[in-house]
Design a protein around this motif. Structure first.
Motif, PDB file in Angstrom:
ATOM      1  N   ASN A 139      36.364  47.427  41.874  1.00 23.81           N
ATOM      2  CA  ASN A 139      36.686  47.730  40.481  1.00 23.81           C
ATOM      3  C   ASN A 139      38.191  47.814  40.233  1.00 23.81           C
ATOM      4  N   ALA A 140      38.929  48.298  41.215  1.00 22.38           N
ATOM      5  CA  ALA A 140      40.368  48.476  41.025  1.00 22.38           C
ATOM      6  C   ALA A 140      41.140  47.170  41.116  1.00 22.38           C
ATOM      7  N   VAL A 141      40.659  46.231  41.962  1.00 26.41           N
ATOM      8  CA  VAL A 141      41.456  45.021  42.210  1.00 26.41           C
ATOM      9  C   VAL A 141      40.848  43.786  41.546  1.00 26.41           C
ATOM     10  N   CYS A 142      39.922  43.127  42.223  1.00 34.69           N
ATOM     11  CA  CYS A 142      39.457  41.834  41.675  1.00 34.69           C
ATOM     12  C   CYS A 142      38.004  41.528  42.033  1.00 34.69           C
ATOM     13  N   GLY A 143      37.137  42.506  41.862  1.00 37.08           N
ATOM     14  CA  GLY A 143      35.701  42.262  41.979  1.00 37.08           C
ATOM     15  C   GLY A 143      35.235  41.755  43.324  1.00 37.08           C
ATOM     16  N   SER A 144      34.422  40.693  43.286  1.00 34.96           N
ATOM     17  CA  SER A 144      33.786  40.162  44.499  1.00 34.96           C
ATOM     18  C   SER A 144      34.807  39.742  45.552  1.00 34.96           C
ATOM     19  N   SER A 145      35.922  39.155  45.114  1.00 37.64           N
ATOM     20  CA  SER A 145      36.954  38.707  46.065  1.00 37.64           C
ATOM     21  C   SER A 145      37.534  39.889  46.844  1.00 37.64           C
ATOM     22  N   ALA A 146      37.776  40.984  46.141  1.00 37.23           N
ATOM     23  CA  ALA A 146      38.308  42.176  46.810  1.00 37.23           C
ATOM     24  C   ALA A 146      37.279  42.755  47.771  1.00 37.23           C
ATOM     25  N   ILE A 147      36.032  42.791  47.339  1.00 38.34           N
ATOM     26  CA  ILE A 147      34.958  43.334  48.187  1.00 38.34           C
ATOM     27  C   ILE A 147      34.829  42.505  49.467  1.00 38.34           C
ATOM     28  N   ALA A 148      34.881  41.176  49.310  1.00 38.15           N
ATOM     29  CA  ALA A 148      34.782  40.287  50.476  1.00 38.15           C
ATOM     30  C   ALA A 148      35.957  40.480  51.429  1.00 38.15           C
ATOM     31  N   SER A 149      37.142  40.799  50.897  1.00 39.63           N
ATOM     32  CA  SER A 149      38.324  41.014  51.729  1.00 39.63           C
ATOM     33  C   SER A 149      38.320  42.387  52.392  1.00 39.63           C
ATOM     34  N   ILE A 150      37.819  43.385  51.668  1.00 39.51           N
ATOM     35  CA  ILE A 150      37.813  44.761  52.179  1.00 39.51           C
ATOM     36  C   ILE A 150      36.727  44.978  53.227  1.00 39.51           C
ATOM     37  N   ALA A 151      35.573  44.326  53.039  1.00 38.25           N
ATOM     38  CA  ALA A 151      34.400  44.558  53.892  1.00 38.25           C
ATOM     39  C   ALA A 151      34.698  44.469  55.394  1.00 38.25           C
ATOM     40  N   PRO A 152      35.358  43.394  55.882  1.00 41.46           N
ATOM     41  CA  PRO A 152      35.636  43.346  57.329  1.00 41.46           C
ATOM     42  C   PRO A 152      36.651  44.394  57.782  1.00 41.46           C
ATOM     43  N   ALA A 153      37.544  44.803  56.878  1.00 40.47           N
ATOM     44  CA  ALA A 153      38.563  45.792  57.239  1.00 40.47           C
ATOM     45  C   ALA A 153      37.957  47.170  57.477  1.00 40.47           C
ATOM     46  N   ILE A 154      36.844  47.478  56.777  1.00 40.92           N
ATOM     47  CA  ILE A 154      36.205  48.790  56.948  1.00 40.92           C
ATOM     48  C   ILE A 154      34.884  48.664  57.703  1.00 40.92           C
ATOM     49  N   HIS A 155      34.586  47.433  58.188  1.00 47.67           N
ATOM     50  CA  HIS A 155      33.384  47.162  58.981  1.00 47.67           C
ATOM     51  C   HIS A 155      32.100  47.461  58.193  1.00 47.67           C
ATOM     52  N   ALA A 156      32.081  47.028  56.950  1.00 50.00           N
ATOM     53  CA  ALA A 156      30.905  47.229  56.103  1.00 50.00           C
ATOM     54  C   ALA A 156      29.796  46.248  56.479  1.00 50.00           C
ATOM     55  N   LYS A 157      28.558  46.668  56.303  1.00 49.96           N
ATOM     56  CA  LYS A 157      27.409  45.803  56.575  1.00 49.96           C
ATOM     57  C   LYS A 157      27.230  44.805  55.440  1.00 49.96           C
ATOM     58  N   GLU A 158      26.557  43.674  55.752  1.00 46.93           N
ATOM     59  CA  GLU A 158      26.305  42.649  54.739  1.00 46.93           C
ATOM     60  C   GLU A 158      25.479  43.208  53.574  1.00 46.93           C
ATOM     61  N   GLU A 159      24.514  44.071  53.894  1.00 50.08           N
ATOM     62  CA  GLU A 159      23.668  44.665  52.854  1.00 50.08           C
ATOM     63  C   GLU A 159      24.494  45.526  51.905  1.00 50.08           C
ATOM     64  N   GLU A 160      25.414  46.315  52.464  1.00 47.31           N
ATOM     65  CA  GLU A 160      26.282  47.157  51.640  1.00 47.31           C
ATOM     66  C   GLU A 160      27.161  46.295  50.741  1.00 47.31           C
ATOM     67  N   LYS A 161      27.713  45.244  51.316  1.00 47.97           N
ATOM     68  CA  LYS A 161      28.571  44.345  50.550  1.00 47.97           C
ATOM     69  C   LYS A 161      27.801  43.688  49.403  1.00 47.97           C
ATOM     70  N   GLY A 162      26.602  43.196  49.698  1.00 49.83           N
ATOM     71  CA  GLY A 162      25.789  42.526  48.678  1.00 49.83           C
ATOM     72  C   GLY A 162      25.404  43.444  47.531  1.00 49.83           C
TER      73      GLY A 162
END
Length: 348
Positions: A139-162
């Motif tokens: 929400n703060a940066v750029c939607g899906s693109s930000a989520i896709a970039s942040i996910a590996p940095a915090i080791h998020a699961k694919e389900e959480e990301k989706g």
């Protein structure tokens, strides 16, 4: 001989991919043409608004076809990116200076407080650290693109990301349609404040362009400047989110074996926009060049917005459950209220 066979296979593969893209791409373009024609009789709505609304209507009824998916995905992503790059040919440093120091401060405060509020609200509602951080960054940066970039940095699961991508897209769609109305009611004909409201809140580039287009072309240019300032902070956000998650893991002594953190670079279209803007400021481009860039940017934009509408599946949104919807809507209310307060305090 083997090289010849390999080259033929590559050509066949390329041809198959091109054929697969064709139906969705053509459908999005046809919706764009219909929207342009309809805008002649409905100038108040405008082609951009008609394109996305017509796309949503058709995409959830008659044109809900898997065959269109690949083409509409290309139209939504690549055409919009090219549109943003070409938009840079119509913007100069003089345009950017209209935002000023108060505009830059607005973006930084809006982003920072949105991140903190979204994270704390997520934890309060018993969402995981990862989901709260993804919601905050998306929400703060750029939607899906930000989520896709942040996910590996915090080791998020694919389900959480989706799940968070779905929620952020739902919130963005609602705000995309509401913000032009809210902006007009509160700020009247003030172009800069409406641009700050739209460019400082909405999640994706497509939503910013679509929402700003419902007002006028000048708001599109200025709102994109606010938006691009947010996108340029993506690398910083990814870095700090990764550090934050690492420190939490270390303090709780629950470090797990995880994939290496991926580095995040600025999207190529942001770099393209900035380079075009610099060139246009230093070397005055011919009027014909700017007009041509604006023409193609407009058509790319309308076709991309039609594709966004065609791809928007409302059924997916409501599968996530009431708690997700309450979380998303609450974050949206916080963002809108915060933006209105900051715009007033900073006198944008």
């Amino acid at each position: 001989m083997n090289d010849l066979v390999e080259n033929n296979n590559k050509k066949d593969s390329y041809l198959i991919k091109s054929i697969a893209i064709f139906p969705g791409l053509v459908t999005a373009f046809v919706v764009a043409v219909i929207s342009k024609i309809s805008a002649i009789w409905l100038p108040t709505l405008g082609a951009a608004t008609i394109a996305i609304l017509l796309g949503i209507l058709l995409g959830n009824t008659f044109l809900k076809q898997p065959i269109l998916e690949k083409g509409t995905k290309i139209a939504e992503g690549k055409l919009l990116e090219f549109s943003v790059v070409l938009l840079g040919a119509t913007v100069t440093f003089q345009t950017i200076s209209q935002i000023g120091i108060s505009g830059a401060l607005f973006v930084l405060l809006q982003m920072s407080i949105t991140i903190v509020a979204s994270y704390l609200l997520g934890k309060k509602m018993q969402f995981s650290d990862n989901m709260s951080l993804l919601m905050a960054g998306g929400n703060a940066v750029c939607g899906s693109s930000a989520i896709a970039s942040i996910a590996p940095a915090i080791h998020a699961k694919e389900e959480e990301k989706g799940q968070i991508i779905t929620l952020v897209n739902l919130l963005g769609t609602i705000l995309m349609l509401l913000l032009p109305i809210i902006g007009s009611l509160i700020y009247g004909s003030d172009i800069l404040t409406k641009s700050a409201l739209i460019g400082g809140i909405l999640q994706s580039v497509g939503q910013v362009v679509a929402s700003a287009s419902m007002v006028n072309g000048q708001v599109v240019e200025l709102a994109m400047l606010f938006k691009i300032m947010r996108i340029m902070m993506l690398v910083v956000v990814v870095y700090w989110f990764g550090r934050f998650k690492q420190q939490k893991s270390e303090s709780s002594a629950t470090i797990e074996t995880t994939p290496k953190q991926k580095k995040s670079a600025l999207p190529w279209y942001v770099v393209g926009f900035v380079l075009f803007c610099i060139f246009n400021s230093l070397v005055h481009l011919p009027t014909q060049f700017s007009a041509t860039a604006n023409f193609f940017s407009g058509w790319f934009e309308i076709t991309a917005l039609a594709a966004i509408g065609l791809r928007l599946d409302f059924q997916k949104f409501f599968k996530e459950g009431k708690r997700f919807l309450i979380y998303g809507l609450s974050v949206g209310v916080i963002q809108v209220f915060l933006a209105i307060v900051l715009i007033s305090l900073l006198r944008i």
